[in-house]
Write a protein that holds these residues in place. Structure first.
Motif, PDB file in Angstrom:
ATOM      1  N   LEU A 189       0.832  -1.206   0.000  1.00  0.00           N
ATOM      2  CA  LEU A 189       0.000   0.000   0.000  1.00  0.00           C
ATOM      3  C   LEU A 189       0.868   1.259   0.000  1.00  0.00           C
ATOM      4  O   LEU A 189       0.584   2.232  -0.722  1.00  0.00           O
ATOM      5  CB  LEU A 189      -0.919   0.001   1.214  1.00  0.00           C
ATOM      6  CG  LEU A 189      -2.207  -0.818   1.093  1.00  0.00           C
ATOM      7  CD1 LEU A 189      -2.864  -0.989   2.454  1.00  0.00           C
ATOM      8  CD2 LEU A 189      -3.174  -0.155   0.108  1.00  0.00           C
ATOM      9  N   GLN A 209       2.096   2.803  -3.234  1.00  0.00           N
ATOM     10  CA  GLN A 209       1.179   3.521  -4.115  1.00  0.00           C
ATOM     11  C   GLN A 209       1.405   5.025  -3.958  1.00  0.00           C
ATOM     12  O   GLN A 209       1.517   5.528  -2.833  1.00  0.00           O
ATOM     13  CB  GLN A 209      -0.277   3.166  -3.798  1.00  0.00           C
ATOM     14  CG  GLN A 209      -0.567   1.674  -3.771  1.00  0.00           C
ATOM     15  CD  GLN A 209      -0.112   0.969  -5.031  1.00  0.00           C
ATOM     16  OE1 GLN A 209      -0.390   1.420  -6.148  1.00  0.00           O
ATOM     17  NE2 GLN A 209       0.604  -0.139  -4.866  1.00  0.00           N
ATOM     18  N   PRO A 211      -7.181   9.060  -2.503  1.00  0.00           N
ATOM     19  CA  PRO A 211      -7.285   7.790  -3.256  1.00  0.00           C
ATOM     20  C   PRO A 211      -8.666   7.168  -3.107  1.00  0.00           C
ATOM     21  O   PRO A 211      -9.297   7.254  -2.058  1.00  0.00           O
ATOM     22  CB  PRO A 211      -6.207   6.917  -2.618  1.00  0.00           C
ATOM     23  CG  PRO A 211      -5.988   7.493  -1.260  1.00  0.00           C
ATOM     24  CD  PRO A 211      -6.230   8.965  -1.391  1.00  0.00           C
ATOM     25  N   LEU A 223      -7.578   1.469  -5.352  1.00  0.00           N
ATOM     26  CA  LEU A 223      -6.445   0.903  -4.624  1.00  0.00           C
ATOM     27  C   LEU A 223      -6.534  -0.615  -4.550  1.00  0.00           C
ATOM     28  O   LEU A 223      -5.536  -1.321  -4.737  1.00  0.00           O
ATOM     29  CB  LEU A 223      -6.389   1.484  -3.215  1.00  0.00           C
ATOM     30  CG  LEU A 223      -5.768   2.871  -3.048  1.00  0.00           C
ATOM     31  CD1 LEU A 223      -5.856   3.315  -1.592  1.00  0.00           C
ATOM     32  CD2 LEU A 223      -4.320   2.883  -3.523  1.00  0.00           C
TER      33      LEU A 223
END
Length: 654
Positions: free
Chosen positions: A471, A474, A506, A511
């Motif tokens: 994560l 990103q 986001p 995601l």
């Protein structure tokens, strides 16, 4: 209170499960070569059954000599006898060697679960290779990373899968039909495999990967001897040559080792479930069709089956569960509804070769916490405090596992191997599990959780750090934390919280899609929430308990449009499984925290309550309530032709 701790060479029986301790072979840890322990498998006297040290290929060969026409593998309409399995594996081993496979090579296997998978695993061992199973459902970048870490020299498997999902590097398509009496037509010249090609008992049989806290998965090298000791004449369950064992786990899951080789080491039959993502009904049909008597289920799947009093239990004699804590009320319901059933609660990290301890569950066990039992099949167990000293009976401590079935270590990770595997001056080589347990006065172990952040979700071992690492890579994510949300005792969901980087916030759906492109499905969070900041403890660490309090239970928004009667029926089934009210026709199953195990429950409810048979693949092609209602409507129309309008008949005679 005195401390009573099992020691090596101590063998005794309490109840059903023996505490067995055998001297550790103590393979040298460190930067493991996949060709560790290059000794040749020992020969077996004619007519004598090989012991575990002879290896699984020798056991299969012995059964092929003793009972050549006995069923070994069933897969749909295809069956293989022991003689056919042995011959096909021998032939395919020669094919592999003629195409460059050499003794000690790490070879990736990319195949759908089938009888051919079993032949291919056996052939790789006959050719002296180490099998590195890859999951066709995993994203290609994930498979490439695993293959690189394992030092894979070649990927073999189904031609179509090799084209679509194989990691970079050399690849070899296996013949579509594996001959059981001759080499494949294009085999070419060259000698066939001989016994000298097989690795010795302490050589690696598999490299299987588990989640890693640093974002890098760990490749666990498991020895031939360790698997053979686990499955040969197991005392922790009933298994005879007349049994049929269900093979439905992914090859990358260590439970598949038990499913396949517990059968073949004992002259029983493997029933390979060829449905890629089997529903609960698919599993029942496979068991019914092939007379399955023994099955392993993850604890989460067992709970789903227990809630439904699944007819699967009526077909089986023995059920082994493992992966998470077994709910006592579900175990009791199953034992009382199916009193003949042998229910075994198994425990063990991959590093201890599938199961380290086991316990036959009785109704009396369900009055409290169901124990994880005693060490089995050459394992030993020690409950210690933070200094490595034994704790008194009843007190909690970390579980260290020893014995001859420990993994060789982590491939290419000598520092991590040295951290988790240690050599004790009295107890020999040990693995530090990180699990908190306590020892009852009768020698039975109870499980109490972890010493770290590692979690189990639907049977998969997950290091939150691996998901958090991905994560944070990103660009729109500044920080992330992952925990487990349990909306009900039978449902565990991987939940992520992200702090947005400067710029556009986001979108959770985007995601999740990006994570799904690089991580296997079980590592993709079921729920993802954007927060302003992560809660911290006074010491500055992420407060994971406070994270769980941030989980929001949505679904209370006003519906975008009224639900049709069929949409309402679908929404009610979703609500029941998701544990939250679903009111919108555009609600998405995955966005509401749905996952594959909950989808199994919904498809089973659709079959029982609406008479509609949907595969899991079909289920996930219809992500919203409205989409699924339309799919259900088409299925109902297809099943009931009388509902289709018919043209009016011409009644005037012209």
């Amino acid at each position: 209170m005195t401390t009573r701790t099992p020691y090596p060479h101590d063998t005794r029986k309490v109840g059903h499960v023996p505490i067995e301790h055998s001297p550790s072979s103590e393979p040298t840890p460190g930067d493991l070569a996949t060709s560790a322990a290059p000794s040749v498998a020992p020969s077996v006297a004619p007519g004598a059954r090989p012991g575990p040290s002879a290896g699984l290929p020798a056991l299969v060969a012995w059964h092929a000599q003793q009972a050549p026409h006995a069923l070994a593998v069933a897969d749909g309409d295809r069956t293989l006898t022991y003689a056919q399995l042995d011959s096909a594996a021998h032939s395919l081993a020669g094919y592999l060697q003629r195409h460059g496979v050499r003794r000690g090579d790490a070879v990736a296997l990319l195949m759908a679960r089938s009888a051919r998978t079993v032949v291919a695993q056996l052939a790789l061992w006959r050719a002296g290779a180490v099998c590195v199973p890859l999951d066709p459902a995993h994203p290609r970048p994930r498979s490439e990373a695993l293959a690189a870490d394992a030092g894979v020299t070649l990927t073999v498997g189904d031609s179509k899968l090799l084209e679509s999902a194989a990691p970079a590097g050399a690849a070899l398509a296996l013949p579509d039909e594996l001959s059981d009496d001759a080499a494949p037509a294009d085999a070419g010249p060259g000698p066939g495999p001989g016994p000298a090609q097989e690795l010795g008992p302490d050589g690696a049989a598999f490299i299987m990967f588990t989640s890693g806290s640093t974002g890098r998965p760990k490749g666990v090298a498991i020895a031939h001897r360790a698997i053979a000791e686990l499955v040969t004449d197991p005392a922790y369950l009933t298994l005879t040559s007349r049994d049929r064992v269900l093979f439905h786990s992914p090859m990358t899951f260590d439970a598949s080792t038990f499913e396949v080789w517990s059968a073949l080491a004992n002259g029983a039959a493997v029933v390979a479930c060829s449905v890629e993502r089997p529903s609960l009904e698919d599993l029942a049909q496979q068991a019914e069709r092939h007379g399955v008597t023994v099955a392993f289920f993850t604890t989460a799947l067992f709970h789903q089956l227990a809630v439904r009093r699944s007819r699967l239990f009526a077909l089986l004699r023995t059920v082994v569960v493992g992966g998470e804590a077994l709910a006592a009320h579900h175990a009791r319901e199953v034992l009382r509804a199916f009193p003949w059933l042998e229910l075994v609660n198994g425990y063990g990290p991959t590093e201890t070769t599938t199961f380290a301890t086991a316990h036959r569950v009785t109704d009396a066990d369900c009055d409290g916490q169901v124990p994880i039992g005693r060490p089995i099949a050459g394992a030993s167990a020690y409950v210690v405090d933070g200094t490595g000293r034994p704790v008194p009976d009843g007190e909690r401590g970390e579980l260290w596992v020893g014995g001859s079935r420990l993994a060789l270590g982590y491939t290419g990770r000598p520092e991590l191997t040295a951290e988790r595997f240690l050599t004790h001056p009295e107890w020999g080589r040990l693995y530090r599990t990180g699990d908190v347990v306590s020892l009852r006065p009768d020698g039975v172990l109870d499980f109490h959780g972890r010493t770290d952040d590692q979690v189990k979700v639907r049977g998969f071992r997950i290091e939150p750090g691996e998901v958090e690492h991905t994560l944070r890579e990103q660009p729109e994510v500044a920080d992330a934390a992952v925990t487990v949300h349990r909306p009900s005792p039978d449902d565990a969901r991987l939940t992520a919280f992200v702090v947005a980087a400067p710029g556009p916030v986001p979108r959770p759906g985007a995601l999740r899609d990006r994570l799904a492109a690089v991580l296997p499905a079980h590592l993709v969070p079921d729920e993802l929430t954007v927060v302003g900041e992560l809660p911290l403890t006074p010491s500055g660490k992420v407060d994971r308990r406070a994270l769980r309090d941030l989980v929001t239970v949505g679904g209370g928004d006003a519906p975008a449009a009224p639900l049709t009667p069929l949409e309402q029926a679908v929404a009610e089934l979703w609500s029941r499984s998701l544990g939250r009210e679903v009111t919108r026709p555009d609600a998405e199953f995955l966005a509401l925290g749905g996952h594959s195990l909950l989808a199994l429950a919904v498809t089973d409810d659709l079959r029982e309550e609406l008479g509609v048979e949907l595969t899991l693949a079909d289920f996930f092609t219809a992500p919203t309530v409205a989409d699924q209602a339309a799919l259900v409507e088409r299925a109902l129309l297809a099943a009931h032709h009388d509902l289709h309008p018919r043209p009016q008949e011409d009644t005037d005679g012209h």
